[in-house]
Design an enzyme around this catalytic site. Sequence first.
Site, PDB file in Angstrom:
ATOM      1  N   ILE A 106     -64.049  90.959 -16.850  1.00 46.91           N
ATOM      2  CA  ILE A 106     -64.097  89.726 -17.702  1.00 46.91           C
ATOM      3  C   ILE A 106     -64.399  88.459 -17.063  1.00 46.91           C
ATOM      4  O   ILE A 106     -64.878  87.567 -17.302  1.00 46.91           O
ATOM      5  CB  ILE A 106     -62.635  89.625 -18.336  1.00 46.91           C
ATOM      6  CG1 ILE A 106     -62.880  88.469 -19.678  1.00 46.91           C
ATOM      7  CG2 ILE A 106     -61.666  89.091 -17.438  1.00 46.91           C
ATOM      8  CD1 ILE A 106     -63.845  88.963 -20.876  1.00 46.91           C
ATOM      9  N   ASP A 162     -55.675  95.392 -27.440  1.00 52.66           N
ATOM     10  CA  ASP A 162     -56.329  94.645 -26.531  1.00 52.66           C
ATOM     11  C   ASP A 162     -57.313  93.836 -27.497  1.00 52.66           C
ATOM     12  O   ASP A 162     -57.790  92.648 -27.162  1.00 52.66           O
ATOM     13  CB  ASP A 162     -56.733  95.141 -25.220  1.00 52.66           C
ATOM     14  CG  ASP A 162     -57.462  94.477 -24.570  1.00 52.66           C
ATOM     15  OD1 ASP A 162     -56.700  93.383 -23.616  1.00 52.66           O
ATOM     16  OD2 ASP A 162     -58.888  94.270 -24.424  1.00 52.66           O
ATOM     17  N   ARG A 209     -57.224  91.509  -4.744  1.00 51.07           N
ATOM     18  CA  ARG A 209     -57.017  92.511  -3.562  1.00 51.07           C
ATOM     19  C   ARG A 209     -57.869  93.192  -3.215  1.00 51.07           C
ATOM     20  O   ARG A 209     -58.001  93.883  -1.854  1.00 51.07           O
ATOM     21  CB  ARG A 209     -55.816  93.455  -4.398  1.00 51.07           C
ATOM     22  CG  ARG A 209     -54.514  92.572  -4.248  1.00 51.07           C
ATOM     23  CD  ARG A 209     -53.321  93.839  -4.898  1.00 51.07           C
ATOM     24  NE  ARG A 209     -53.776  94.240  -6.140  1.00 51.07           N
ATOM     25  CZ  ARG A 209     -53.311  95.236  -6.589  1.00 51.07           C
ATOM     26  NH1 ARG A 209     -52.128  95.990  -6.132  1.00 51.07           N
ATOM     27  NH2 ARG A 209     -53.653  95.814  -7.795  1.00 51.07           N
ATOM     28  N   LYS A 229     -56.566  86.418 -22.386  1.00 41.42           N
ATOM     29  CA  LYS A 229     -55.791  86.823 -23.571  1.00 41.42           C
ATOM     30  C   LYS A 229     -55.328  88.328 -23.118  1.00 41.42           C
ATOM     31  O   LYS A 229     -56.172  88.842 -22.388  1.00 41.42           O
ATOM     32  CB  LYS A 229     -56.549  86.569 -24.886  1.00 41.42           C
ATOM     33  CG  LYS A 229     -57.810  87.637 -25.035  1.00 41.42           C
ATOM     34  CD  LYS A 229     -57.813  88.957 -25.410  1.00 41.42           C
ATOM     35  CE  LYS A 229     -58.737  89.608 -25.363  1.00 41.42           C
ATOM     36  NZ  LYS A 229     -58.554  91.110 -25.653  1.00 41.42           N
TER      37      LYS A 229
END
Length: 312
Positions: free
Chosen positions: A17, A171, A40, A93
Amino acid sequence: MKATEPVKIAIVGLGKIAHDQHIPSIGRSRAFTLAATVSRGSSLPGFDHYGRLGDLLGARPDVTAVALCVPPQVRFGMAWEALQAGRDVLLEKPPGATVAEVQALADLARAKGRTLFATWHSRFAPAVAPAKDWLAHREVKTARIVWREDVRKWHPGQTWIWQAGGMGVFDPGINALSILTEIMPHPVHLTSAEMEFPENCETPIAARLEFEDAVGGTVSADFDFRQTGPQTWDIAVETSDGSLKLSAGGAKMEIDGRPVDQAAEAEYDGIYARFAELLAAGSSDVDASPLVHVADAFMLGRRIVTDPFHDE
């Protein structure tokens, strides 16, 4: 008069995203400039990179805003850390793994005098605002949501979505709920739900929901992660004075079966324009109502165990 300098913002989490939406929209924005990334693993060539959010916050006081694009299970701690450090925060979101998390962050942002923006990108689809205006003075009789897509296409290899807190089919389904809660003239509440859980997953792959409002309107929703071929993101509304249909996730609208022209789709550009407005006003926008409906589904929903899911 001196022009306002763009806000220096960092992206935290460099997944799909971030690459598909956040980075391009920040690049087009006059209000923001991408100053650093936190991840990371991967980094972005040409930008300062940090492995931990705390390292960024300590090293770059000039970066006054962060966009959190990490999975919801780990977002709360990062948002809390950024707000405590006096930074403004944009949340992908859903804004949190729980409703209580979102409320706690809203309270902290208020106490610290910082901006917190819980984004719902589908609300910025071009037909959503016109649909809201059209429905504002009409009596909704029924609404029908069909939100079906292919999880292997949109979330390839994203194991977090099947873990507790990852939401599964909610989702994408919460995108539909974010539109519903934006356009309906009266709030709705969940009355029943059933959810299908693959036997090897902790979140549902499909869900069917029923809602009512306080004045007699009803809403049904059909969410499914198993659709192949053309994808379906539709909301059809019948009122006392005509019908409305949103399709393509809110990009297209029909009134009584006739298409209505809409602007070009630019959801994430709209998100960053809204974030800039909030920063200028020193205010926050933290609407948790779509997440409340998901939480209610887990509270009221009947659980059905179905075939295992394998991402291949």
